[in-house]
Design a protein around this motif. Structure first.
Motif, PDB file in Angstrom:
ATOM      1  N   ARG A  72       0.829  -1.202   0.000  1.00 41.09           N
ATOM      2  CA  ARG A  72       0.000   0.000   0.000  1.00 41.09           C
ATOM      3  C   ARG A  72       0.874   1.267   0.000  1.00 41.09           C
ATOM      4  N   LEU A  98      -0.608  11.209   3.253  1.00 37.50           N
ATOM      5  CA  LEU A  98      -0.996  10.880   4.627  1.00 37.50           C
ATOM      6  C   LEU A  98      -1.244   9.383   4.782  1.00 37.50           C
ATOM      7  N   ARG A  99      -1.829   8.781   3.745  1.00 40.22           N
ATOM      8  CA  ARG A  99      -2.094   7.342   3.839  1.00 40.22           C
ATOM      9  C   ARG A  99      -0.804   6.551   3.707  1.00 40.22           C
ATOM     10  N   VAL A 157       1.606   0.550   9.554  1.00 40.72           N
ATOM     11  CA  VAL A 157       1.097  -0.825   9.539  1.00 40.72           C
ATOM     12  C   VAL A 157       2.232  -1.788   9.202  1.00 40.72           C
ATOM     13  N   LEU A 171       4.717  13.335   9.110  1.00 39.05           N
ATOM     14  CA  LEU A 171       3.462  14.087   9.091  1.00 39.05           C
ATOM     15  C   LEU A 171       3.719  15.588   9.017  1.00 39.05           C
ATOM     16  N   ALA A 219      -6.415  -3.682   9.978  1.00 37.35           N
ATOM     17  CA  ALA A 219      -5.304  -3.243   9.123  1.00 37.35           C
ATOM     18  C   ALA A 219      -5.777  -3.072   7.687  1.00 37.35           C
ATOM     19  N   LEU A 232      -8.779  -2.421   6.580  1.00 34.87           N
ATOM     20  CA  LEU A 232      -9.614  -1.228   6.449  1.00 34.87           C
ATOM     21  C   LEU A 232      -8.764   0.037   6.525  1.00 34.87           C
ATOM     22  N   ALA A 233      -7.794   0.061   7.488  1.00 33.58           N
ATOM     23  CA  ALA A 233      -6.952   1.253   7.614  1.00 33.58           C
ATOM     24  C   ALA A 233      -6.211   1.515   6.310  1.00 33.58           C
ATOM     25  N   LEU A 234      -5.818   0.444   5.612  1.00 35.41           N
ATOM     26  CA  LEU A 234      -5.034   0.630   4.390  1.00 35.41           C
ATOM     27  C   LEU A 234      -5.908   0.921   3.179  1.00 35.41           C
ATOM     28  N   PHE A 235      -7.091   0.287   3.084  1.00 35.72           N
ATOM     29  CA  PHE A 235      -7.796   0.317   1.808  1.00 35.72           C
ATOM     30  C   PHE A 235      -9.147   1.026   1.826  1.00 35.72           C
ATOM     31  N   VAL A 236      -9.650   1.419   3.017  1.00 37.13           N
ATOM     32  CA  VAL A 236     -10.946   2.090   3.046  1.00 37.13           C
ATOM     33  C   VAL A 236     -10.814   3.436   2.330  1.00 37.13           C
ATOM     34  N   PRO A 237     -11.838   3.831   1.524  1.00 35.70           N
ATOM     35  CA  PRO A 237     -11.722   5.141   0.886  1.00 35.70           C
ATOM     36  C   PRO A 237     -11.908   6.251   1.920  1.00 35.70           C
ATOM     37  N   GLY A 238     -11.151   7.319   1.773  1.00 38.10           N
ATOM     38  CA  GLY A 238     -11.311   8.438   2.702  1.00 38.10           C
ATOM     39  C   GLY A 238     -10.262   8.426   3.786  1.00 38.10           C
ATOM     40  N   ARG A 239      -9.629   9.608   3.965  1.00 40.33           N
ATOM     41  CA  ARG A 239      -8.545   9.718   4.935  1.00 40.33           C
ATOM     42  C   ARG A 239      -9.016   9.532   6.368  1.00 40.33           C
ATOM     43  N   SER A 277      -9.671   6.041   7.317  1.00 40.01           N
ATOM     44  CA  SER A 277      -8.409   5.304   7.379  1.00 40.01           C
ATOM     45  C   SER A 277      -7.709   5.535   8.720  1.00 40.01           C
ATOM     46  N   VAL A 278      -7.652   6.806   9.135  1.00 42.24           N
ATOM     47  CA  VAL A 278      -6.982   7.116  10.404  1.00 42.24           C
ATOM     48  C   VAL A 278      -7.737   6.486  11.573  1.00 42.24           C
ATOM     49  N   PHE A 334      -6.967   2.949  11.744  1.00 42.15           N
ATOM     50  CA  PHE A 334      -5.600   2.724  12.232  1.00 42.15           C
ATOM     51  C   PHE A 334      -5.555   2.795  13.761  1.00 42.15           C
ATOM     52  N   LEU A 374      -1.805  11.803  13.916  1.00 45.64           N
ATOM     53  CA  LEU A 374      -2.566  11.512  12.690  1.00 45.64           C
ATOM     54  C   LEU A 374      -3.895  12.253  12.685  1.00 45.64           C
ATOM     55  N   VAL A 417      -5.191  14.875   9.934  1.00 41.84           N
ATOM     56  CA  VAL A 417      -6.338  14.584   9.079  1.00 41.84           C
ATOM     57  C   VAL A 417      -7.454  15.601   9.296  1.00 41.84           C
TER      58      VAL A 417
END
Lengths: 99, 318
Positions: free
Chosen positions: A21, A29-30, A37, A81, B19, B21-28, B31-32, B35, B70, B74
């Motif tokens: 990823r 940010l991601r 992770v 960040l 993990a 979802l934190a990596l692949f969910v749309p929207g910052r 995601s945070v 995480f 984070l 965000v």
């Protein structure tokens, strides 16, 4: 396969997921989240190795290494960040001045 | 045994789902948030794997301070800018999946071979045998501040360096231009009043407890940082040093550690080698200084990420 092995492989999976990823997303940010992770995955491999060798009294050298790793991770995260936010602020300001 | 198996299954699933979802969910923002959930689940995993020190550090540092960093980032920009995509839509996910699967197989096979598999091998037993010689009775603290103190010194140096670089993004390397939330504080006053004393007390306990049981300077420092950040968000501007006290607070931990190293050399014991009968006391004092410095460093990292007041940031047109 023991329970230590399961968490060992889970750590490997997390490290790879995070790394993939990290490379493939364009969102700064991601990327920081992905790096965290992936780092957690590496730490999980270390903790699982410590647990696997002796579940009653896991290797404290590896635990100390993981503690060091967590502090390094938060240092890198804070630095990354701050830079990401600075870059995005500059982009935003530039867009605002163009409009 | 079966209950343990079910719990393990739940834990592994929770780690993978949070993990993923934190990596692949749309929207910052989502995601945070995921995480943060991931960090809390991880703390349970560390406890499950017999690593209470790591669990405490994860909860305080990774889930606590990283979460604050984070979330603050965000909230400033909940959406990202336009994306530049390379190639067709399916290409990158496909490449990622193929490369990822290959890596999992290779690394997984290597990891299963790694490390001491037999009980009684590796460095663990040696540390347990020698812990009593270190001046503290908790093996992890003994490794961190006696047997491998050099690692810990470098770790403090890395944290300090990160803070120095972040400060260099600000005018004159100072943070006085970063506005503190005043009357419009996002944190209720009562929460600050109630939580901060408890957090500081907890930090002190973790620091002292680290000599004989799980805990220590890093967990205590992270808690302290949390208290400082809470105070600043609660409108107490002076809680996090931003002016004259900024550099001393950031550097005192590294300076104390280095001084200790030179003193031990001058005494003829060798670099960071502590001897009877003072070693326990010296380790506790060093940890106390480190706690304050780590707390200040992490809180400064948080403050330094925020936007300086308009017209005062470096690089802006006069």
């Amino acid at each position: 396969m023991t329970d230590g092995d399961v968490f060992l492989l889970l750590g490997v999976g997390l490290a790879v997921l995070g790394t993939v990823r990290l490379v493939l997303t364009g969102d700064h940010l991601r990327r920081v989240v992905a790096l965290n992770v992936a780092g957690s995955g590496v730490l999980m491999v270390l903790v699982a190795v410590a647990y696997r060798s002796n579940p009653e009294e896991p290797d404290s050298v590896l635990h100390a290494l993981v503690l060091t790793g967590i502090v390094i991770t938060v240092s890198v995260t804070g630095l990354a960040l701050a830079m990401v936010r600075r870059v995005e602020r500059d982009e935003q300001d530039r867009q605002a001045s163009h409009e | 045994m079966t209950v343990g198996l079910v719990l393990d299954l739940v834990l592994v699933t929770a780690v993978l789902v949070s993990a993923g979802l934190a990596l692949f969910v749309p929207g910052r923002v989502a995601s945070v948030m995921m995480f943060l959930v991931f960090g809390l689940v991880l703390a349970v995993v560390w406890a499950r794997l017999g690593a209470p020190d790591v669990a405490l550090a994860e909860a305080a540092i990774a889930a606590g301070v990283t979460g604050a960093l984070l979330l603050d980032a965000v909230t400033e920009r909940p959406r990202r800018g336009p994306d530049r995509r390379v190639g067709p839509r399916w290409l990158m996910p496909l490449l990622g999946a193929v490369a990822g699967a290959g890596l999992v197989v290779l690394l997984g096979a290597a990891a299963l071979q790694a490390g001491p598999v037999e009980p009684g091998t590796g460095l663990g037993p040696t540390v347990l045998d020698r812990t009593d010689d270190s001046g503290v009775s908790h093996p992890v603290t003994a490794v961190l501040l006696a047997f491998r103190a050099y690692d810990t010194l470098l770790e403090v140096a890395v944290l300090t360096l990160a803070v120095v670089v972040v400060l260099s993004l600000h005018r004159d390397g100072r943070l006085e231009t970063v506005p503190a939330p005043g009357a419009a504080s996002p944190v209720p006053d009562a929460l600050v009043r109630l939580a901060v004393p408890v957090i500081v007390l907890g930090a002190g306990w973790l620091l002292v407890a680290g000599s004989s049981r799980p805990g220590g300077a890093f967990q205590a420092g992270a808690l302290l940082a949390g208290a400082l950040i809470l105070l600043r968000l609660g409108g107490i501007r002076l809680a996090v040093p931003t002016g004259r006290w900024l550099r001393p607070a950031v550097l005192v931990g590294l300076a104390a550690f280095l001084t200790l190293g030179y003193v031990t050399v001058a005494l003829g014991q060798g670099w960071l080698v502590l001897a009877e009968p003072w070693q326990g006391t010296v380790i506790l004092l060093l940890e106390a200084v480190l706690t304050v410095s780590i707390g200040a460093c992490l809180a400064v990292l948080f403050v330094a990420g925020r936007r300086p007041a308009a017209g005062t940031g470096r690089g802006e047109e006069p």
